[in-house]
Design an enzyme around this catalytic site. Structure first.
Site, short mmCIF file in Angstrom:
data_model
loop_
_atom_site.label_atom_id
_atom_site.label_comp_id
_atom_site.label_asym_id
_atom_site.label_seq_id
_atom_site.Cartn_x
_atom_site.Cartn_y
_atom_site.Cartn_z
N HIS A 18 0.83 -1.21 0.00
CA HIS A 18 0.00 0.00 0.00
C HIS A 18 0.86 1.26 0.00
O HIS A 18 0.66 2.17 -0.82
CB HIS A 18 -0.91 -0.01 1.23
CG HIS A 18 -1.82 1.17 1.32
ND1 HIS A 18 -3.09 1.18 0.78
CD2 HIS A 18 -1.66 2.41 1.89
CE1 HIS A 18 -3.66 2.35 0.99
NE2 HIS A 18 -2.81 3.11 1.67
N GLU A 19 1.82 1.30 0.91
CA GLU A 19 2.65 2.50 1.02
C GLU A 19 3.59 2.64 -0.17
O GLU A 19 3.94 3.76 -0.56
CB GLU A 19 3.45 2.47 2.33
CG GLU A 19 2.59 2.43 3.59
CD GLU A 19 1.60 3.59 3.68
OE1 GLU A 19 1.86 4.65 3.08
OE2 GLU A 19 0.55 3.43 4.34
N HIS A 49 1.91 4.71 -2.82
CA HIS A 49 2.05 6.15 -2.57
C HIS A 49 3.47 6.61 -2.91
O HIS A 49 3.67 7.64 -3.57
CB HIS A 49 1.78 6.45 -1.09
CG HIS A 49 0.37 6.22 -0.65
ND1 HIS A 49 -0.71 6.71 -1.35
CD2 HIS A 49 -0.14 5.56 0.43
CE1 HIS A 49 -1.84 6.37 -0.72
NE2 HIS A 49 -1.51 5.67 0.34
#
Length: 374
Positions: free
Chosen positions: A23-24, A27
């Protein structure tokens, strides 16, 4: 929890760390592509356990509380990407503004925020595709893999490759749906809607009753038509397509289940928190690698969906603020954003507490404590 407490902890940490990293990383990757300086990439919250700096000056670290993670970009006041006080540019040089997240165009900021959930969905699609290509599908589609000789299906002309889209007018999305509908007919003829070479065919089949003996010696009859699912492994092309469609299907079922909870059609006992995730991680890890990967894929889809909810602090909350900015032509005031983040934090913490309470109730912790005290 059978299999050892350590097994559950290790499985939980692996599952959560991988999903948070994915997920990170979404980003991080899109932010770097848009020229944003990344100050911290953290797996977990709280005090740092260990870490290192890369050549770009980003601190990569593991922190004490493994219940999430964050990417802190230049210009952020905190891990939740609240804008720093100097985001208006008065305290930043032109060089610093060029690498500040909050000075990027609206479309760039929205892409960076959306990249986290998208990475979760992409991860799930890739993992599922690999599983379909290597070990097949544990819940296969309603496609016939083989037809038993001298069976009702063989007599009716069913052949491998046929896809059963409906039984007695009821749609079938899984092979299990076909089996359930045939058993429910209790030996009566069933009308199968079949997709074959781009054509739709309807064929009536009368199941035969087969006597089955259980391990304890009991006998009972089961209606069968003599077909076996095509459970794979599948071709690379089919697996890749199925990885995407299965991800979409699981996301849809998850949203449907949440909708039923909101409307009261389903109880809230199905909501689980960190303890439930740890328990399930340990359970599936003992089944095998394929089961653990399936669990991670499903959990990754849920993580992506949850983060898209329009709740401040979550990615969906940021996107909601950006939608306001796109419509009004200016960002929401700093005070309004701060209040929004406080409300979002309260909602997230409340949900975590409620889910953890559910976990403790399901594990019968309170009954155990009462027995110890009494």
């Amino acid at each position: 929890m059978g299999g050892g407490f350590v097994t559950y902890i290790i499985a939980f940490l692996i599952v959560l760390s991988v999903l948070v990293f994915v997920h990170e990383w979404g980003h991080y990757w899109v932010a770097r592509r848009n020229g944003v300086r990344i100050e911290v990439f953290s797996i977990g919250f709280g005090p740092e356990l260990f870490g290192f700096y890369d050549r770009a000056g980003t601190r990569w670290k593991f922190s004490v509380l493994p219940l999430g993670g964050y990417v802190k970009m230049f210009g952020d006041a905190n891990a939740a990407s609240m804008p720093a006080a100097e985001q208006d540019g008065s305290g930043l040089s032109p060089e610093e503004q060029a690498v500040s997240f909050h000075h990027k165009r609206l479309s760039q900021r929205a892409a960076i925020v959306a990249a986290g959930p998208i990475a979760n969905f992409m991860f799930s699609a890739i993992v599922l595709a690999v599983l379909f290509a290597t070990s097949g599908h544990p819940f296969p589609p309603p496609t016939i893999g083989s037809v038993q000789e001298d069976s009702p299906a063989s007599a009716a002309g069913l052949v491998p490759g046929d896809t059963i889209s409906a039984v007695n007018g009821l749609s079938a999305s899984r092979f299990a749906d076909v089996s359930i509908a045939i058993r429910a007919a209790e030996g009566e003829p069933v009308l199968l809607t079949i997709q074959r070479d781009g054509e739709t065919i309807e064929q009536s089949v009368t199941p035969e009753l087969v006597t089955v003996t259980t391990e304890d010696g009991r006998e009972f009859e089961i209606p069968r038509v003599g077909i076996v699912a095509d459970s794979g492994p599948y071709s690379l092309t089919y697996s890749a397509i199925s990885g995407v469609t299965e991800t979409v299907s699981i996301a849809g079922m998850t949203l449907s289940a949440l909708g039923e909870i909101v409307t009261g059609e389903r109880g809230t006992e199905d909501l689980g928190g960190p303890i439930r995730i740890a328990q399930l991680s340990g359970d599936v890890a003992q089944v095998g690698v394929s089961a653990l990967l399936w669990f991670m894929a499903i959990l990754s889809i849920n993580l992506g969906l949850i983060n898209l909810f329009p709740v401040p602090m979550l990615d969906g909350g940021h996107l909601m603020f950006y939608a306001y900015e796109a419509v009004r032509g200016r960002p929401l005031s700093a005070r309004a954003q701060e209040y929004g983040f406080r409300v979002g934090l309260a909602l997230v913490l409340t949900l975590m507490v409620f889910a953890t309470w559910n976990d403790l109730v399901n594990l019968q912790i309170f009954s155990l404590l009462r027995n110890i005290i009494s």
